[in-house]
Design an enzyme around this catalytic site. Structure first.
Site, short mmCIF file in Angstrom:
data_model
loop_
_atom_site.label_atom_id
_atom_site.label_comp_id
_atom_site.label_asym_id
_atom_site.label_seq_id
_atom_site.Cartn_x
_atom_site.Cartn_y
_atom_site.Cartn_z
N PHE A 266 0.82 -1.21 0.00
CA PHE A 266 0.00 0.00 0.00
C PHE A 266 0.86 1.27 0.00
O PHE A 266 0.45 2.29 -0.52
CB PHE A 266 -0.82 0.07 1.31
CG PHE A 266 -2.05 -0.78 1.36
CD1 PHE A 266 -3.09 -0.58 0.47
CD2 PHE A 266 -2.20 -1.73 2.36
CE1 PHE A 266 -4.26 -1.33 0.56
CE2 PHE A 266 -3.37 -2.48 2.46
CZ PHE A 266 -4.40 -2.28 1.55
N SER A 297 -2.34 -5.94 -7.08
CA SER A 297 -2.26 -4.78 -6.18
C SER A 297 -2.82 -5.21 -4.83
O SER A 297 -3.46 -6.25 -4.71
CB SER A 297 -3.13 -3.63 -6.70
OG SER A 297 -4.50 -3.88 -6.41
N ASP A 298 -2.59 -4.40 -3.80
CA ASP A 298 -3.33 -4.63 -2.57
C ASP A 298 -4.71 -3.98 -2.74
O ASP A 298 -4.98 -3.26 -3.71
CB ASP A 298 -2.58 -4.10 -1.34
CG ASP A 298 -3.01 -4.83 -0.06
OD1 ASP A 298 -4.11 -5.43 -0.06
OD2 ASP A 298 -2.28 -4.78 0.94
N TRP A 299 -5.55 -4.23 -1.80
CA TRP A 299 -6.97 -3.85 -1.82
C TRP A 299 -7.14 -2.34 -2.11
O TRP A 299 -6.74 -1.52 -1.29
CB TRP A 299 -7.56 -4.21 -0.46
CG TRP A 299 -9.02 -4.03 -0.30
CD1 TRP A 299 -9.67 -2.84 -0.07
CD2 TRP A 299 -10.02 -5.04 -0.32
NE1 TRP A 299 -11.00 -3.07 0.05
CE2 TRP A 299 -11.26 -4.41 -0.09
CE3 TRP A 299 -10.00 -6.42 -0.50
CZ2 TRP A 299 -12.45 -5.12 -0.04
CZ3 TRP A 299 -11.19 -7.12 -0.43
CH2 TRP A 299 -12.41 -6.46 -0.21
N ALA A 301 -5.59 -0.38 -3.80
CA ALA A 301 -4.37 0.44 -3.76
C ALA A 301 -4.15 1.21 -5.06
O ALA A 301 -3.45 2.23 -5.06
CB ALA A 301 -3.17 -0.44 -3.45
#
Ligand code: NOJ
Length: 770
Positions: A266, A297-299, A301
């Site tokens: 993130f 990607s992260d959540w 992000a």
């Protein structure tokens, strides 16, 4: 042989050593894996040739099918329509063999190109059979048990219809204020690298197309663990050398172990969010390391690149992430909603898009989903195998191995005298939910055997339980009853720490002492003057000097999963001698964070004499309360006969460092023998000590084993302006039972300068025990 190719040989040797151990678990030969891969390439090219722009973007779209604690809850008719249109490549937060079979059927029977969906979930330390939290698993210093637990996690995950887990978190964490320290392997890049490999080999085995394997995900690529002040999501501002020497090695080890996917962090490094970091993701990971797997990607992000201030619109954010090399958008809907516009604005993005789609498809192919989209998920096995007694037995072993004996004044432990009256104080003693930790996939509170229930089942002890106080509440009214129970007892088990929700994502804390009124409870109990064993339960190293200094004995038990109680009882009663080791030091107070054993020496090294100006705080003693690698035993061990097989090593060579370790105690016990190195004079200051090897070995009373570490000169390289420089000169070798308990010292000389190719901490030091 050039030094570059010889360093490559060192990598290959280390990888061979790693895989040799994995061979027993491998289900398919590498030859077969290669053949399957060639076949994939043609199939993928053909598919991409047929896809519309919308279908391509759909493959990059990962949609939450539920919430972490309500899996599948968002799969409705509208979602199924999206699947039919080819607008979804992957779901996360879903589970269940039958449910996922039905969902997959929509994709492969009702969408135009019949591309299977990829199902992901966070299985961080077990699916239904919950193992110790990752920080506890790292405390085992035993990659074999970690791999065994990951194998079970993979079986339970895959029979439930899932293909992918967002594990392992390999972020180095040197600041216990950071709540996510619980999810990783602690402060050291060498230990972190071994834990990364073990989890990946357990989840994927050597060949992802084998039976019961799931795709692993090394996360959160970049320097997520270096968040300023230990505040989750905050910036990392660190030197390139620290990034490469400390934060990158576990990621490199993960890539070498075959991690099928990576997740970007993130946060940003010096202002560049990793999700938009071309130099790091496309440059270092893909081009330099040759990584071919999927990057997610992260959540949300990608959308958050706007908050970071590096993109103005979602379309710009999408373009930045795609160019950086992020293939799949987790939960943000930015690729789905805006990539088409971005490509229209800038057609040069198309080749990047095709690459990303190719990588998503390649993962699906590697998992065998094109050959059989229903390969995962087996409702009968799901019922029979998840949470089975066999799986729980491994969880129990892991739990026992994770426990760290911090102190044991007067050998108060183990509690061997029969008929003793034991006061069990602290609500955590019976907190089944906290034993599961913060990530629990399909873990059930009802599966947990708590410390209190295990103590009662043990027999032979009179148990008087008084919660006294909860880990979070401000209600002190239970303290007097706890004190009364303490007074009446022969020995007190004071069970204190954090609950499961004090650590984990977005759970950074500035004060890492005991929350709630637990300190008041602890001191009231300690004031009785009765013998006190502190049993710590927590997801981070806590700063508990005042309490631990007063206690007679203390165990660090983290959150140990479903077999938490029996494991702690085994250690308390001496059926098992503890041998866990701290994967991160326990600080004296939060103000000393971040602190770590592998620090640089300073021109004015910390001096106990306060009249001297030195690198220390004036108001607290030097160093941690308990250091990295610390952990006591019910046995004692003698170290001796250190020998190096040579005094001089070529830069492409290796030295074998051997020693004897003898159990001089009265009980069989594991010992964790640790190898540290130091380069005392170099181009730049080098850490005072760095872990470069360890082994956990079982010794009967009186038994001696000879341990040999094979250390390559390339494992001493330092990061010098983009290259791994091996410097000629003397290297100090230290063998110890912890980073602060060095028993043997030696030295060798690297004969000439040279170049390495890999982060030294990523390289495995092969160990033999005879
Ligand atoms: C956010 C977390 O940072 C990441 O570790 C996790 O895998 C995803 N959410 C999915 O739950």
């Amino acid at each position: 042989m050039t030094s570059r190719t010889s360093a490559r040989h060192a990598v290959n040797a280390a990888r061979r050593a790693l895989l040799a151990g994995a061979a027993a678990l491998a289900l398919a030969s590498p030859t077969r894996a290669r053949a399957v891969r060639t076949d994939h390439a043609a199939r993928i090219r053909h598919l991409i040739g047929q896809m519309t722009l919308d279908e391509k973007i759909g493959q990059l779209n990962q949609v939450p099918g539920g919430r972490q604690k309500a899996l599948n809850s968002k799969i409705d008719a509208a979602q199924l329509d999206l699947v039919r249109k080819g607008a979804v490549g992957s779901y996360l937060h879903v589970a269940g063999a039958d449910f996922l079979r039905d969902l997959q059927r929509v994709a492969v029977e009702e969408s135009r190109l019949k591309i299977p969906l990829l199902f992901g979930i966070d299985v961080i330390h077990g699916f239904r059979t919950i193992f110790p939290v990752p920080l506890g698993m790292a405390a085992t210093f035993d990659p074999e048990i970690v791999r065994a637990c990951s194998r079970i996690a993979a079986i339970e995950t895959s029979v439930s219809g899932l293909h992918w887990t967002f594990t392992p978190m390999v972020d180095i964490a040197r600041d216990p204020r950071w709540g996510r320290i619980v999810e990783g392997a602690g402060e050291d890049p060498y230990l972190g690298s071994r834990m990364a490999e073990a989890q990946i080999l357990g989840l994927q085995t050597e060949d992802l197309s084998g039976k019961d394997t799931v795709l692993a995900c090394a996360k959160h690529f970049g320097a997520y663990g270096a968040a300023s002040g230990g505040r989750d999501y905050d910036s990392a501002d660190l030197s390139d050398r620290t990034l490469q020497e400390v934060y990158m090695p576990p990621f490199r080890a993960a890539a070498l172990a075959g991690a099928g996917s990576f997740m970007t962090a993130f946060n940003d490094i010096a202002g560049v969010p990793t999700t938009a970091n071309q130099a790091l993701v496309r440059g270092q990971l893909r081009e330099h390391w040759g990584y071919e797997g999927l990057v997610v990607s992260d959540w949300n992000a990608i959308l958050e690149l706007i908050n970071h201030g590096v993109a103005e619109t979602p379309a710009q954010a999408a373009a930045l992430a795609l160019k950086a090399g992020v293939d799949m958008d987790m939960a943000g809907g930015v690729y789905a909603g805006h990539l088409k516009q971005a490509v229209a604005d800038d057609p040069s993005l198309l080749p990047y898009l095709d690459q990303a789609v190719g990588r998503v498809l390649a993962v699906k192919a590697r998992l065998g989903l094109f050959d059989d989209p229903f390969r995962f998920g087996d409702a009968a096995r799901e019922k029979a195998e998840i949470g089975s007694a066999t799986h729980r037995a491994v969880a129990a072993e892991a739990a026992r191995k994770s426990i760290v004996l911090l102190k044991n004044t007067g050998n108060l432990l183990p509690l061997t005298a029969p008929g003793r009256r034991v006061a069990v104080i602290g609500a955590l003693a019976d907190d089944a939910s906290s034993a599961l930790g913060s990530w629990r996939a399909r873990g059930q509170v009802g599966d947990v055997r708590t410390l209190l229930s295990a103590l009662k089942a043990q027999g032979g002890l009179t148990i008087d339980y008084q919660p006294g106080a909860t880990p979070r509440g401000e209600d002190a009214s239970g303290i007097p009853a706890a004190v009364a129970a303490a007074r009446a007892a022969d020995v007190i088990l004071l069970v204190i720490g954090e609950d499961y929700d004090h650590s984990a994502e977005a759970r950074s804390r500035s004060d890492i002492t005991l929350p709630g009124v637990q300190a008041q409870l602890a001191h009231a109990v300690l004031d009785t003057g009765k013998p006190v064993v502190v049993v710590l339960m927590n997801g981070r190293p806590l700063a508990l000097a005042e309490v631990l200094d007063r206690a007679d004995a203390a165990l660090e038990t983290w959150f140990l999963g479903v077999e938490s109680g029996p494991a702690i009882v085994d250690v308390l009663t001496g059926r098992t001698s503890p041998a866990g080791r701290l994967p991160a030091g326990l600080p004296r107070n939060a103000g000393t964070s971040p602190g770590f054993y592998a620090h640089l020496p300073s021109g004015r090294p910390a001096d106990p004499d306060l009249s001297k100006d030195s690198a220390r705080y004036h108001d607290v003693a030097i160093g941690p309360l308990f250091p990295f690698g610390h952990g006591l035993s019910y046995a004692s061990f003698a170290y001796g006969d250190l020998a190096l097989d040579r005094s001089t090593v070529a830069p492409d060579g290796a030295v074998t460092i051997s020693l004897n370790v003898t159990n001089t105690g009265k009980v069989a016990a594991d010992e964790v023998v640790q190898l540290y190195v130091r380069d005392p004079v170099a181009l730049v200051a080098r850490p005072v000590k760095e872990l470069r090897g360890f082994v956990r070995v079982l010794l009967k009373p009186g038994e001696t084993r000879r341990i040999s570490f094979r250390l390559a000169a390339a494992q001493l390289a330092l990061w010098d302006a983009g290259r791994w420089r091996i410097q000629a000169g003397r290297i100090e070798v230290m063998i110890g039972a912890s980073s602060d308990d060095i028993r043997l010292r030696g030295a060798f000389t690297i004969a000439a300068d040279g170049w390495g190719t890999e982060p030294p901490a990523a390289l495995l030091t092969p160990v033999s025990v005879s």
